[in-house]
Motif scaffolding. Sequence first.
Motif, short mmCIF file in Angstrom:
data_model
loop_
_atom_site.label_atom_id
_atom_site.label_comp_id
_atom_site.label_asym_id
_atom_site.label_seq_id
_atom_site.Cartn_x
_atom_site.Cartn_y
_atom_site.Cartn_z
N UNK A 250 10.45 12.32 105.78
CA UNK A 250 10.40 12.74 104.40
C UNK A 250 11.48 11.84 103.70
N UNK A 251 12.38 11.47 104.57
CA UNK A 251 13.76 10.71 103.94
C UNK A 251 13.19 9.16 103.71
N UNK A 252 12.21 8.61 104.63
CA UNK A 252 11.70 7.39 104.63
C UNK A 252 10.80 7.46 103.51
N UNK A 253 9.90 8.45 103.31
CA UNK A 253 8.97 8.35 102.09
C UNK A 253 9.70 8.30 100.88
N UNK A 254 10.75 9.24 100.63
CA UNK A 254 11.49 9.21 99.33
C UNK A 254 12.17 8.04 99.22
N UNK A 255 12.85 7.21 100.18
CA UNK A 255 13.44 6.04 99.56
C UNK A 255 12.52 4.74 99.36
N UNK A 256 11.48 4.71 100.31
CA UNK A 256 10.70 3.58 100.23
C UNK A 256 9.73 3.82 98.62
N UNK A 257 9.44 4.99 98.47
CA UNK A 257 8.58 5.03 96.93
C UNK A 257 9.52 4.92 96.20
N UNK A 258 10.73 5.42 95.76
CA UNK A 258 11.60 5.25 94.71
C UNK A 258 12.37 4.12 94.68
N UNK A 259 12.77 3.61 95.88
CA UNK A 259 13.59 2.30 95.86
C UNK A 259 12.98 1.13 95.75
N UNK A 260 11.63 0.89 96.52
CA UNK A 260 10.88 -0.25 96.50
C UNK A 260 10.49 -0.34 94.77
N UNK A 261 9.83 0.75 94.15
CA UNK A 261 9.58 0.78 92.60
C UNK A 261 10.61 0.34 92.03
N UNK A 262 11.93 0.72 92.18
CA UNK A 262 13.19 0.13 91.61
C UNK A 262 13.39 -1.44 91.52
N UNK A 263 13.16 -1.92 92.78
CA UNK A 263 12.95 -3.21 92.90
C UNK A 263 12.00 -4.09 92.14
N UNK A 264 10.65 -3.36 92.16
CA UNK A 264 9.53 -3.88 91.39
C UNK A 264 9.82 -3.90 89.84
N UNK A 265 10.59 -2.88 89.42
CA UNK A 265 11.02 -2.96 87.84
C UNK A 265 12.11 -3.97 87.72
N UNK A 266 13.12 -4.30 88.67
CA UNK A 266 14.23 -5.22 88.26
C UNK A 266 13.50 -6.68 88.54
N UNK A 267 12.60 -6.79 89.40
CA UNK A 267 11.98 -8.22 89.45
C UNK A 267 10.97 -8.42 88.38
N UNK A 268 10.74 -7.56 87.48
CA UNK A 268 9.91 -7.73 86.42
C UNK A 268 8.44 -7.61 86.73
N UNK A 269 8.04 -7.50 88.10
CA UNK A 269 6.75 -7.14 88.35
C UNK A 269 5.88 -5.79 88.00
N UNK A 270 6.90 -4.98 87.64
CA UNK A 270 6.36 -3.58 87.15
C UNK A 270 6.80 -3.54 85.74
N UNK A 271 6.14 -3.17 84.54
CA UNK A 271 6.78 -3.09 83.24
C UNK A 271 7.66 -2.04 83.25
N UNK A 272 8.78 -2.30 82.87
CA UNK A 272 9.89 -1.40 82.87
C UNK A 272 9.68 -0.15 81.86
N UNK A 273 9.04 -0.20 80.66
CA UNK A 273 8.75 0.94 80.04
C UNK A 273 7.77 1.83 80.66
N UNK A 274 6.81 1.36 81.32
CA UNK A 274 5.77 2.33 82.24
C UNK A 274 6.63 2.80 83.12
N UNK A 275 7.46 2.28 83.67
CA UNK A 275 7.97 2.54 84.96
C UNK A 275 8.98 3.84 84.78
N UNK A 276 9.85 3.44 83.75
CA UNK A 276 10.63 4.56 83.41
C UNK A 276 9.95 5.78 82.82
N UNK A 277 9.01 5.66 82.01
CA UNK A 277 8.27 6.94 81.69
C UNK A 277 7.81 7.84 82.89
#
Length: 457
Positions: A250-277
């Motif tokens: 569960x700890x791994x699932x929580x981290x990779x889902x949330x923190x990988x997603x955060x990386x995607x937003x910071x890199x500009x690969x995922x639209x930040x408005x859609x991601x924040x929503x």
Amino acid sequence: MWSRLLSIRRYPDRPAEVPMPGRSPYLADYDRVVFSSAFRRLQRKTQVMPLPETDFVHTRLTHSLETACVGRSLGRLSARRVLETDADLARELPDFAQDCGDIVAAACLAHDIGNPPFGHSGEDAISAYFASRAAERFITGLSAAEQADLQHFEGNAAGFRILTHTYPALSSGSGGLGLTYATLGAFTKYPRPSVIDPSKKHNGASEKKYGHFQAENARFKAVAEELGLQAKDAPAGFYHRHPLAFLVEAADDICYRIIDFEDGLKLGLIDHEKGLTLMRDLRAAAPNARPKGASSGLEWRDWQEELGYLRATLIGQLVDETATRFAYHAPAILTGTYDSSLVKELTGYSFLQEIQRLSIDKLYRSRPVLEIEAAGFEVLGGLLDAFLCAIFDKKENHRSRKLLDLLPNQFRAIGPQAGASAYEQIILLTDYISGMTDQHALSLYKTIKGIELPKGF
């Protein structure tokens, strides 16, 4: 049952230690992982972006450290909630909550220690090589299970080997890092070998991958027997999970889902408005959350500041709810009748799935990732083929001898390992190659192929 599951004996045969005040044996496990060379190499292994050029993108090392932090909180909180309904356990194990937190943290810290270069595509690259025609002559004489170890290469199994194996060429000791049985049990999310009897399968979360190679079958059986894990097929090394392995997962699932997603937003690969929503919606889905759209009373200088706030609060929210679900299922987990992912039961699971879908489409399948992962197939396959040709070259030509001289002694069938079988020799080589950092693998491949000479020439 819990007292046996929390065994402080050290693998393979050291008696239980007298705990030092303020320093449990499981905390010592954590330290042993931190100071290991295999853990140190994670700083240059891929988490999401291979060979990252920016400082804020996570590596396997930072991911492992963050997962350990989440795991410690999750372990302690889950244990406290178990104790709320079990007064006898509180009297029997007065340090139960702290011990569970320390065990889960140590197991989380080590959870990716066996992953090869180039992330999960590295596992695919090794598997693809051993399933190719080029590898047929090397694996033809191996058993079906031994071939499956190689053709479905698994970083979890490689990790268990790192934690429990000592190379005779380096030491007369045994037992790898000498961790407690409790930490080894919690580490093993998939307590089964690569091939299992279909009639014994239950298709639970603990069976979707495997957790040890044939070479470590006896070692895992020793761990299972010490901890009293319930058997599904004991002779085959197939068992029910250690309860705390559900929290490591569960700890791994929580981290990779949330923190990988955060990386995607910071890199500009995922639209930040859609991601924040999406992250706001996940936060609103929590039990006892503010009504959707309610103001937090905070003002943000920019979207990245809100992103950091949402990441932190979401992880805390998910830990809290996961701990509740673990305590609820604890009796069934102890009897082996529960075998599902705790994260799938969270109220915001549909939003977590959408987060993962976006990460896959926009981050994991982005062009830079795919290009370097494709190169990883060539690098790892090329290294395996070159060294295997040298290892099994009966004529011992000049090229083979030079390649063998590049292999450190602990990965060769010489000295104390001179009688190694073909399977064991191949496993030794996969130890060497899967243990490399991304950069080391790429550099060695270029060198032996004559593409680039080592620096200084």
